[in-house]
Design an enzyme around this catalytic site. Structure first.
Site, PDB file in Angstrom:
ATOM      1  N   ASN B  55       0.823  -1.225   0.000  1.00 38.98           N
ATOM      2  CA  ASN B  55       0.000   0.000   0.000  1.00 38.98           C
ATOM      3  C   ASN B  55       0.848   1.261   0.000  1.00 38.98           C
ATOM      4  O   ASN B  55       0.446   2.292  -0.530  1.00 38.98           O
ATOM      5  CB  ASN B  55      -0.909   0.071   1.232  1.00 38.98           C
ATOM      6  CG  ASN B  55      -1.998  -0.971   1.222  1.00 38.98           C
ATOM      7  OD1 ASN B  55      -1.729  -2.123   1.555  1.00 38.98           O
ATOM      8  ND2 ASN B  55      -3.193  -0.598   0.824  1.00 38.98           N
ATOM      9  N   SER B 134      -3.892  -3.442   3.101  1.00 42.19           N
ATOM     10  CA  SER B 134      -4.983  -2.791   3.816  1.00 42.19           C
ATOM     11  C   SER B 134      -6.038  -2.238   2.874  1.00 42.19           C
ATOM     12  O   SER B 134      -5.721  -1.717   1.810  1.00 42.19           O
ATOM     13  CB  SER B 134      -4.443  -1.652   4.683  1.00 42.19           C
ATOM     14  OG  SER B 134      -5.499  -1.141   5.469  1.00 42.19           O
ATOM     15  N   GLY B 143      -7.927   4.804  11.568  1.00 42.29           N
ATOM     16  CA  GLY B 143      -7.282   3.790  12.403  1.00 42.29           C
ATOM     17  C   GLY B 143      -6.447   2.801  11.622  1.00 42.29           C
ATOM     18  O   GLY B 143      -6.268   1.651  12.054  1.00 42.29           O
ATOM     19  N   SER B 144      -5.889   3.243  10.478  1.00 45.20           N
ATOM     20  CA  SER B 144      -5.100   2.295   9.683  1.00 45.20           C
ATOM     21  C   SER B 144      -3.831   1.890  10.435  1.00 45.20           C
ATOM     22  O   SER B 144      -3.415   0.729  10.367  1.00 45.20           O
ATOM     23  CB  SER B 144      -4.763   2.879   8.314  1.00 45.20           C
ATOM     24  OG  SER B 144      -3.922   4.001   8.448  1.00 45.20           O
ATOM     25  N   SER B 145      -3.217   2.801  11.157  1.00 43.27           N
ATOM     26  CA  SER B 145      -1.990   2.449  11.884  1.00 43.27           C
ATOM     27  C   SER B 145      -2.311   1.487  13.023  1.00 43.27           C
ATOM     28  O   SER B 145      -1.541   0.580  13.314  1.00 43.27           O
ATOM     29  CB  SER B 145      -1.288   3.698  12.416  1.00 43.27           C
ATOM     30  OG  SER B 145      -2.014   4.266  13.482  1.00 43.27           O
ATOM     31  N   ASP B 203      -8.087   3.510  19.187  1.00 41.70           N
ATOM     32  CA  ASP B 203      -7.977   2.891  17.866  1.00 41.70           C
ATOM     33  C   ASP B 203      -7.540   1.430  17.968  1.00 41.70           C
ATOM     34  O   ASP B 203      -8.126   0.548  17.318  1.00 41.70           O
ATOM     35  CB  ASP B 203      -6.989   3.665  16.986  1.00 41.70           C
ATOM     36  CG  ASP B 203      -7.523   5.026  16.575  1.00 41.70           C
ATOM     37  OD1 ASP B 203      -8.519   5.473  17.187  1.00 41.70           O
ATOM     38  OD2 ASP B 203      -6.947   5.638  15.655  1.00 41.70           O
TER      39      ASP B 203
END
Lengths: 395, 395
Positions: B55, B134, B143-145, B203
């Protein structure tokens, strides 16, 4: 009897902040609009009482002798300034031919006129002609009925000699003193009661005193010094029922009390912050920051009015169209359509104003450039109105 | 050492209600998004540690021997699950070549990976390849991290044998028990701390437990039963700084405390009313009236967020475009651009959804149909993902 001819005018009103919240004990700021209602009262020798209301296409006359029959035989005093004479109202309703349920503008206007005429001139009914012209649309929540009632009261009290003329030889326009305004306001309130049943008294107070009034839980206070603010007044022409909108807010309060009650508190604080800002602007030189605050308060309150459910897509469009020109708007009054106000800054250029008005007209709305905080009830010399664009009827 | 291969996934998160108000001690509802991050951990015999993050176009590898040099000579224990090992972070920053100021996504992702790898496998560093894919955009407040950190923690704890695999032979997808999730969440929080400095922990909690979490003043509580709600998630792609937006709200509170504080109270009540409604929906059959309430709460909160100054014209457009299709939207997260959510009702037709998505794409936004309240961290069998549309890298 020899009556005194006169020309009077009174301003309309708009709610700057606090509409709906005022129903729940919060502060509202009512402001005069420099869209006025004009009334000319002329003495005649026709033994007739004539009323011309060209805005609502109404031209009527009665023989003075016929009207005399409505007066009590006893010579007992008619409805005084503090109380509506229910018996007289009932007789007038029969005379005019309206049942209790009928509330059309024309009938109400005639009832209010005849009531004030009979009460003020009870001792000796004169023949006269009253002509009224208004810059205000009716039924738009802009206090047109109050401006009309204030004009009726001022003109008839003046014609009867109950109050003196404030006009001196050098003046074209003049205002009455505090005592006379108090009396005008009380009679105007009786007119409003005939027209509306149970009015708050704010509209006639604005029509009488002009400027900016603070209203909370039945108490009306005039701001002592107010700045003159330029606005656009827009009528979306979407009809709405104030009663239904007020009930909707109440329903929303019952459904979500913990969500809606703080919003009304916030609206109250918007009104108070606005009052404080206007007071500062009137005392000092208004600064751009003052206008920034007024704009922020307008935006915040418009969101709050949407939250309590009295917004309308036409009002959203008004806000968007004006914001695209850098101007801030909110609904005024009941919402759900009806009218909105747009604040103009001192530096707002004419071309911006003209383009915005055109944009709004293109949406199908009526739009006027006017001012808030204008003078209350005034008397004018015939000369003063010659170039005013009023219909010849009044001139 | 022999490590266990695994495939795991964790959901993204959105704020349903309470963004910004949460900074001032009010309730926020954080929900899992069924846009997931997938991670495959493979054993290798290359004596290398490889990470593939397609990504963000990042493909790196290190010799295990080189990484071993980062471990303390003493054999002293490395950063434990409750505390970040500041010395190890410092060494890793030097190793990766980032100064304190650098916060690019790639460096942070590598730091978090190496930190968890070294801590979990401290006794014997294995050679392995980690590949991550992802469905979440990065830097959009979704909240990708955290989903990444949760996947890292779950996979490495599982590969090292610290936690057992929850997958039975018959299952393609399974979740860990409460004890294992607690451990995964704690390690994921360390990853979040490396990436964000001072995260709230919401998160990673959403990424671990999924569903809907209530957050107030540092306390996180999972709603015991939650309905599955369909939404559209829209990314306006307008970049914004959370820090600047939070500071703007604070400024507005200082400027107009009596106006803004009640609005935050009202937002708190919106979150609580929503929590109550969701609980009812999960216990009983959801009714159209439940959805009406959810829609009203969305509209109210969107107005409140505009009042506190975190709106944006792109978000206004989102609300208008979706309302034209009968759907209600609000911003989610920091505002000022960023993302918005649109509630879909059970009866919302496919054609309406497809047309709305097209309308939003025509505005230049990214838009996904997804669900909130999705499951937290999961382990998958390779079979489970064969038809999932994931890149071959993971399969």
């Amino acid at each position: 009897m020899q009556i005194k001819e006169c020309i009077v005018s009174a301003p309309g009103k708009a709610i700057l902040h606090g509409e709906h919240a005022v129903v729940h004990g919060k502060v509202a700021l009512a402001v005069s609009l420099n869209l006025r209602t004009y009334l000319r009262l002329q003495a005649t020798s026709t033994s007739k009482v004539c009323i011309n209301l060209p805005n609502i296409n109404t031209f009527l006359s009665w023989d003075v002798a016929v009207l005399k029959q409505l007066l009590p035989d006893s010579g007992a005093e008619l409805g005084n300034v503090n109380e509506l004479d229910a018996e007289l109202v009932r007789m007038l309703r029969n005379f005019v031919g309206v049942s209790n349920g009928t509330l059309d503008t024309r009938s109400m206007a005639i009832l209010a006129f005849l009531y004030i005429y009979l009460c003020v001139f009870a001792k000796e009914l004169p023949s006269l002609t009253v002509s009224v012209w208004s810059e205000l649309p009716t039924g738009a929540g802009l206090g047109s009925s109050a401006a009309y009632s204030v004009c009726l009261a001022a003109a008839m009290l003046s014609a009867s000699g109950t109050i003196p003329s404030p006009l001196s030889d050098q003046e074209n326009t003049a205002r009455w003193g505090e005592v006379e305004m108090e009396l005008i306001n009380r009679w105007a309130f009786q007119g409003e009661r005939i027209i509306h049943g149970n009015p708050s008294g704010v509209d006639n107070a604005v029509g009488t005193w002009g400027g900016i009034l603070r209203y909370r839980s039945g108490k009306i206070t005039a701001l002592s010094r107010v700045p003159m603010l330029r606005i656009l007044l827009t009528n979306t022409k979407v009809p709405r029922s104030t009663k239904v909108l007020v009930a909707g807010v109440k329903d929303k309060m019952n459904k979500f009390p913990s969500i809606i009650n703080p919003v009304l508190e916030s609206v109250d604080a918007v009104s108070c912050t606005c009052e404080q800002t206007l007071t500062e602007m009137a005392s000092d030189t208004p600064t751009p920051e003052h206008y920034n605050v007024l704009e922020e308060l307008i935006d915040i309150n418009q969101h709050h009015l949407n939250v309590i459910g009295v917004g309308h897509t036409t009002l959203d469009t008004l806000c968007q169209v004006t914001l695209a020109r850098g101007l801030h708007s909110k609904l005024t009054g009941a919402g759900g359509g009806g009218c909105g106000i747009t604040l103009l800054r001192p530096e707002t250029e004419c071309s911006v104003i003209q383009n915005t008005i055109q944009d709004l007209k293109d949406c199908g709305y009526d739009c006027w450039e006017t001012r808030i905080g204008a003078a209350g009830v005034q008397q004018h010399s015939p000369l003063a109105l010659h170039d005013s664009g009023l219909p010849s009827l009044l001139l």
